[in-house]
Design an enzyme around this catalytic site. Structure first.
Site, short mmCIF file in Angstrom:
data_model
loop_
_atom_site.label_atom_id
_atom_site.label_comp_id
_atom_site.label_asym_id
_atom_site.label_seq_id
_atom_site.Cartn_x
_atom_site.Cartn_y
_atom_site.Cartn_z
N LYS A 1 0.85 -1.20 0.00
CA LYS A 1 0.00 0.00 0.00
C LYS A 1 0.88 1.24 0.00
O LYS A 1 1.91 1.29 0.69
CB LYS A 1 -0.91 -0.01 1.22
CG LYS A 1 -1.95 1.11 1.23
CD LYS A 1 -2.90 0.97 2.42
CE LYS A 1 -3.93 2.08 2.45
NZ LYS A 1 -4.87 1.95 3.59
N SER B 1 -9.74 1.84 2.74
CA SER B 1 -8.90 2.63 1.86
C SER B 1 -7.84 1.80 1.12
O SER B 1 -7.20 2.30 0.19
CB SER B 1 -8.18 3.71 2.68
OG SER B 1 -7.33 3.11 3.66
N SER C 1 -9.97 -0.49 7.09
CA SER C 1 -9.46 -0.33 5.73
C SER C 1 -8.72 -1.53 5.16
O SER C 1 -8.30 -1.50 4.01
CB SER C 1 -8.56 0.91 5.65
OG SER C 1 -9.33 2.08 5.75
#
Length: 485
Positions: free
Chosen positions: A79, A154, A178
């Site tokens: 990420k 997210s 997330s």
């Protein structure tokens, strides 16, 4: 057999037995990413040169007969809010679009020591603020099960990359759900460990008391393998725990006989889709058939969790994001006549709408005259939520609930309704508030879209959480299922 439908364990065995080299595997993975990227849009950057270099290092070790980690030579995604030395780390924000960290996050160092092969940095909601990966400044990631749907957020880029078979596992971050929420919407496994179980050093902060690095895999065994490699005390992270890290794969024996499962009534009330509710209750029934005991419990302060989170998280974000001012690094406005104007223009132009919304909320909650009424009160309610879990875990071993109230929704559907978007995390936020571990695993489909079941455990009891998840996973036919792209 398609290599990208195999488990980490299977691929690792092929590498050790020299049926395939790490370099061949990496090149095949890069080809797959390039073929699917225009459809799924999981990645913000592809690290081809570094991936090939790391793969060659693993092949050299294997040729020399050296012992290698179960993750050695296997491609993965990261990420884009986790710092990577020499590789852009943007948080999917214009304000950091050219930021190249001079150091690695601790988890990256540990994965590199294990021989991991980084394929690239994955797309995300800007600064991890969002539940659909639509607030990214650069692109909108698609759900591999239906390219018109969101992948959740997210960490939607990491989830979509794993779900589509582009990489074998990926790292995300979980502040209010997330990792678990996108895992549920894309039909994979997503683990948020206990706060302090994995070092946060090098994770660009959103809400420091809530943020936790998490793991995406396509099955529970693979998740246990990755957790073992990256968990543990980090001397440069004061919030990381010295708690001993067990071999989590040893917990995966399929035996849940006598284990006590709590079913919180608050998680099955109004707002949860009926098909989602039925799939999760069917999952609980399956575990009961395997020998687990089921008991209804109450977590009475759950109804305050979302409101509490949206005071605490924006307050911490307001403080953490104050460092992005156009002075030391990141984006800087071009035309300004004073220092104040530099700050205003840089932050106005550099941050997206959702990030600015949360900064304003957090700054207001922390301001003189409102601090006690909002932030302090929210911390007190957070304690009550934590105490609910502590009381429940006196009687049960794990708690099972839906991960998300619904299945994946259409891209753009909730952009004009922030409150509706915030409610996507209604089932996941409490575990972050309490700092307890939680995992999402697929438990069914609705209209061809995955449904997630969430298993929550006691502090530092990831082993039991993984045990229950693994037992359920092996009793149904869902693991390692890749959508047809």
């Amino acid at each position: 057999m398609d290599l990208h439908k195999m488990t980490l364990k299977e691929i690792s065995e092929k590498l050790r037995n020299k049926e395939i080299t790490a370099l061949e595997l990496t090149k095949k993975t890069l080809d797959k990413v390039k073929a699917l990227e225009s459809k799924v849009e999981s990645f913000l950057s592809i690290t081809e040169e570094i991936a090939i270099e790391k793969a060659k290092e693993v092949d050299e070790k294997i040729e020399k007969g050296e012992e290698i980690s179960p993750l050695a030579g296997i491609p993965m995604g990261i990420k884009d809010n986790i710092c990577t030395e020499g590789i852009n780390t943007t948080c999917a924000s214009k304000i950091l679009q050219n930021f190249v960290p001079p150091y690695n996050a601790t988890v990256i160092d540990r994965l590199y020591e294990s021989g991991a092969v980084p394929i690239g940095k994955t797309n995300m909601d800007e600064f991890a603020m969002g539940s659909s990966t639509e607030t990214s400044a650069f692109k909108k990631t698609k759900n591999p099960w239906d390219l018109n749907k969101v992948p959740g957020g997210s960490s939607g880029g990491s989830a979509a990359a794993v779900a589509s078979g582009q990489v074998f596992y990926a790292l995300g971050s979980d502040t209010g759900g997330s990792v678990r929420q996108p895992a549920a919407l894309t039909g994979i496994v997503g683990l948020k460990p206990t706060y302090g179980r994995i070092s946060r050093y090098g994770l660009i902060a959103f809400g420091s008391s809530l943020d936790q690095i998490g793991i995406f895999t396509r099955n529970v065994y693979d998740c246990a393998l990755v957790l073992k490699e990256i968990a543990g005390k980090d001397e440069i992270d004061g919030t990381s725990s010295p708690e001993e890290v067990p071999d989590y794969t040893k917990f995966l024996d399929g035996n849940v006989n006598g284990l006590k499962i709590g079913v919180p009534k608050e998680y099955f009330e109004q707002g949860i889709d009926e098909d989602v509710k039925k799939a999760v209750l069917d999952g609980i029934q399956k575990l009961k058939e395997l020998g687990a005991q089921v008991k209804e419990i109450s977590l009475p302060h759950t109804k305050y969790a979302v409101a509490t989170y949206y005071v605490i998280a924006p307050s911490e974000a307001s403080s953490n994001l104050a460092r992005f001012d156009g002075i030391r690094y990141g984006y800087r406005a071009e035309k300004f006549d004073s220092l104040d104007e530099l700050y205003i223009k840089t932050r106005s132009e550099g941050f997206g709408e959702e990030v600015k919304r949360r900064i304003v909320i957090g700054t207001y909650a922390l301001s003189a005259g409102y601090y006690d009424a909002y932030y302090k009160k929210a911390l007190q309610v957070r304690t009550l939520i934590k105490q609910d879990f502590e009381k429940a875990f006196e009687d049960v071993d794990v708690i099972i609930a839906p991960t998300v109230p619904n299945v994946a929704f259409n891209i753009g559907e909730k952009n004009e309704d922030p409150l509706s978007m915030y409610m996507e995390d209604v089932c996941t936020i409490p575990a972050n508030m309490a700092g307890v571990p939680a995992i999402s695993i697929p438990c069914g489909l609705k209209n061809g879209l995955p449904i997630g079941m969430q298993i929550i455990g006691k502090h530092f009891d990831e082993g039991t959480v993984l045990k229950v998840a693994h037992a359920y996973e092996n009793s149904v036919d869902f693991k390692n299922r890749i959508p047809n792209l």
